[in-house]
Design a protein around this motif. Structure first.
Motif, mmCIF file in Angstrom:
data_model
loop_
_atom_site.group_PDB
_atom_site.id
_atom_site.type_symbol
_atom_site.label_atom_id
_atom_site.label_comp_id
_atom_site.label_asym_id
_atom_site.label_seq_id
_atom_site.Cartn_x
_atom_site.Cartn_y
_atom_site.Cartn_z
ATOM 1 N N THR A 97 -74.855 58.480 14.311
ATOM 2 C CA THR A 97 -74.539 58.823 12.925
ATOM 3 C C THR A 97 -73.123 58.439 12.513
ATOM 4 O O THR A 97 -72.829 58.372 11.324
ATOM 5 C CB THR A 97 -74.744 60.331 12.671
ATOM 6 O OG1 THR A 97 -73.943 61.076 13.598
ATOM 7 C CG2 THR A 97 -76.208 60.729 12.863
ATOM 8 N N CYS A 98 -72.236 58.182 13.478
ATOM 9 C CA CYS A 98 -70.871 57.758 13.140
ATOM 10 C C CYS A 98 -70.917 56.472 12.330
ATOM 11 O O CYS A 98 -71.582 55.514 12.717
ATOM 12 C CB CYS A 98 -70.051 57.525 14.409
ATOM 13 S SG CYS A 98 -68.427 56.770 14.103
ATOM 14 N N GLU A 99 -70.215 56.475 11.186
ATOM 15 C CA GLU A 99 -70.225 55.271 10.341
ATOM 16 C C GLU A 99 -68.908 54.498 10.427
ATOM 17 O O GLU A 99 -68.668 53.583 9.643
ATOM 18 C CB GLU A 99 -70.540 55.644 8.892
ATOM 19 C CG GLU A 99 -69.544 56.604 8.277
ATOM 20 C CD GLU A 99 -69.870 56.989 6.827
ATOM 21 O OE1 GLU A 99 -68.966 57.461 6.140
ATOM 22 O OE2 GLU A 99 -71.040 56.831 6.412
ATOM 23 N N GLY A 100 -68.052 54.907 11.358
ATOM 24 C CA GLY A 100 -66.848 54.124 11.629
ATOM 25 C C GLY A 100 -65.771 54.180 10.573
ATOM 26 O O GLY A 100 -64.983 53.254 10.434
ATOM 27 N N CYS A 101 -65.700 55.290 9.834
ATOM 28 C CA CYS A 101 -64.734 55.381 8.737
ATOM 29 C C CYS A 101 -63.296 55.555 9.224
ATOM 30 O O CYS A 101 -62.348 55.288 8.502
ATOM 31 C CB CYS A 101 -65.098 56.534 7.813
ATOM 32 S SG CYS A 101 -64.913 58.160 8.583
ATOM 33 N N GLY A 102 -63.123 56.064 10.432
ATOM 34 C CA GLY A 102 -61.781 56.242 10.992
ATOM 35 C C GLY A 102 -61.060 57.506 10.567
ATOM 36 O O GLY A 102 -59.903 57.720 10.921
ATOM 37 N N GLU A 103 -61.713 58.359 9.800
ATOM 38 C CA GLU A 103 -61.087 59.609 9.348
ATOM 39 C C GLU A 103 -60.630 60.469 10.520
ATOM 40 O O GLU A 103 -59.561 61.075 10.483
ATOM 41 C CB GLU A 103 -62.068 60.419 8.487
ATOM 42 C CG GLU A 103 -62.300 59.877 7.097
ATOM 43 C CD GLU A 103 -61.067 60.023 6.207
ATOM 44 O OE1 GLU A 103 -60.323 60.996 6.370
ATOM 45 O OE2 GLU A 103 -60.866 59.140 5.360
ATOM 46 N N CYS A 104 -61.437 60.530 11.549
ATOM 47 C CA CYS A 104 -61.094 61.369 12.702
ATOM 48 C C CYS A 104 -59.845 60.846 13.413
ATOM 49 O O CYS A 104 -59.006 61.629 13.856
ATOM 50 C CB CYS A 104 -62.264 61.448 13.671
ATOM 51 S SG CYS A 104 -62.927 59.850 14.175
ATOM 52 N N VAL A 105 -59.711 59.522 13.475
ATOM 53 C CA VAL A 105 -58.523 58.924 14.083
ATOM 54 C C VAL A 105 -57.286 59.330 13.290
ATOM 55 O O VAL A 105 -56.255 59.700 13.854
ATOM 56 C CB VAL A 105 -58.642 57.378 14.112
ATOM 57 C CG1 VAL A 105 -57.377 56.743 14.693
ATOM 58 C CG2 VAL A 105 -59.858 56.950 14.925
ATOM 59 N N ALA B 65 -63.214 66.751 8.806
ATOM 60 C CA ALA B 65 -62.960 65.475 8.125
ATOM 61 C C ALA B 65 -64.144 64.518 8.194
ATOM 62 O O ALA B 65 -64.288 63.651 7.331
ATOM 63 C CB ALA B 65 -61.734 64.803 8.727
ATOM 64 N N CYS B 66 -64.977 64.653 9.199
ATOM 65 C CA CYS B 66 -66.049 63.674 9.392
ATOM 66 C C CYS B 66 -67.119 63.801 8.301
ATOM 67 O O CYS B 66 -67.729 64.856 8.154
ATOM 68 C CB CYS B 66 -66.701 63.853 10.762
ATOM 69 S SG CYS B 66 -68.023 62.645 11.041
ATOM 70 N N PRO B 67 -67.343 62.725 7.537
ATOM 71 C CA PRO B 67 -68.304 62.786 6.431
ATOM 72 C C PRO B 67 -69.758 62.835 6.889
ATOM 73 O O PRO B 67 -70.651 63.156 6.088
ATOM 74 C CB PRO B 67 -68.035 61.495 5.646
ATOM 75 C CG PRO B 67 -67.442 60.563 6.647
ATOM 76 C CD PRO B 67 -66.672 61.417 7.619
ATOM 77 N N THR B 68 -70.010 62.530 8.141
ATOM 78 C CA THR B 68 -71.397 62.479 8.615
ATOM 79 C C THR B 68 -71.699 63.552 9.672
ATOM 80 O O THR B 68 -72.734 63.493 10.336
ATOM 81 C CB THR B 68 -71.703 61.082 9.203
ATOM 82 O OG1 THR B 68 -70.771 60.803 10.252
ATOM 83 C CG2 THR B 68 -71.590 60.000 8.142
ATOM 84 N N ASP B 69 -70.791 64.515 9.811
ATOM 85 C CA ASP B 69 -70.983 65.601 10.792
ATOM 86 C C ASP B 69 -71.311 65.074 12.185
ATOM 87 O O ASP B 69 -72.189 65.597 12.867
ATOM 88 C CB ASP B 69 -72.094 66.561 10.341
ATOM 89 C CG ASP B 69 -71.681 67.396 9.140
ATOM 90 O OD1 ASP B 69 -70.473 67.678 9.008
ATOM 91 O OD2 ASP B 69 -72.561 67.767 8.340
ATOM 92 N N SER B 70 -70.590 64.035 12.584
ATOM 93 C CA SER B 70 -70.903 63.384 13.862
ATOM 94 C C SER B 70 -70.124 63.942 15.045
ATOM 95 O O SER B 70 -70.374 63.548 16.180
ATOM 96 C CB SER B 70 -70.605 61.878 13.747
ATOM 97 O OG SER B 70 -71.380 61.296 12.733
ATOM 98 N N ILE B 71 -69.161 64.845 14.766
ATOM 99 C CA ILE B 71 -68.273 65.311 15.839
ATOM 100 C C ILE B 71 -68.555 66.765 16.180
ATOM 101 O O ILE B 71 -68.701 67.608 15.295
ATOM 102 C CB ILE B 71 -66.798 65.173 15.432
ATOM 103 C CG1 ILE B 71 -66.495 63.737 15.002
ATOM 104 C CG2 ILE B 71 -65.876 65.593 16.589
ATOM 105 C CD1 ILE B 71 -65.095 63.555 14.431
ATOM 106 N N THR B 72 -68.642 67.046 17.472
ATOM 107 C CA THR B 72 -68.690 68.434 17.916
ATOM 108 C C THR B 72 -67.533 68.680 18.881
ATOM 109 O O THR B 72 -67.171 67.820 19.683
ATOM 110 C CB THR B 72 -70.008 68.779 18.631
ATOM 111 O OG1 THR B 72 -70.253 67.821 19.660
ATOM 112 C CG2 THR B 72 -71.184 68.777 17.680
HETATM 113 S S1 SF4 Z 1 -64.855 60.698 11.000
HETATM 114 FE FE1 SF4 Z 1 -66.997 60.759 11.747
HETATM 115 S S2 SF4 Z 1 -67.994 58.971 10.839
HETATM 116 FE FE2 SF4 Z 1 -65.769 58.665 10.636
HETATM 117 S S3 SF4 Z 1 -65.215 57.450 12.467
HETATM 118 FE FE3 SF4 Z 1 -64.921 59.625 12.980
HETATM 119 S S4 SF4 Z 1 -66.874 60.279 13.943
HETATM 120 FE FE4 SF4 Z 1 -67.257 58.356 12.856
#
Ligand code: SF4
Ligand code: SF4
Length: 63
Positions: A10-18, A50-57
């Motif tokens: 589900t991660c869309e690679g937006c980089g918000e988490c970084v 921050a993750c728009p796709t709820d991909s992080i736990t």
């Molecule tokens: S914030 Fe979520 S969707 Fe964006 S890169 Fe990180 S894990 Fe992926």
């Protein structure tokens, strides 16, 4: 310590988490976020918010 998991499906690679992580836990690899520095995680859950796709736990685990 904390266990940080990214759902690569589900991660869309937006980089918000970084950008948001104060401990530089994430790096982008092949347009997906990868937790490369998990031992530095302070459990703030900013990445989860921050993750728009709820991909992080983030879960607390025994040392
Ligand atoms: S914030 Fe979520 S969707 Fe964006 S890169 Fe990180 S894990 Fe992926
Ligand atoms: S919980 Fe906080 S310190 Fe841990 S990976 Fe997420 S943003 Fe970084």
């Amino acid at each position: 310590m904390f266990k940080v998991t990214v759902n690569k499906e589900t991660c869309e690679g937006c980089g918000e988490c970084v950008d948001v992580c104060p401990s530089e836990v994430f790096e982008m690899k092949d347009d997906k976020a990868e937790p490369v520095n998990m031992e530095e995680c302070v459990g703030c859950e900013s990445c989860v918010d921050a993750c728009p796709t709820d991909s992080i736990t983030v879960e607390e685990v025994e040392e």
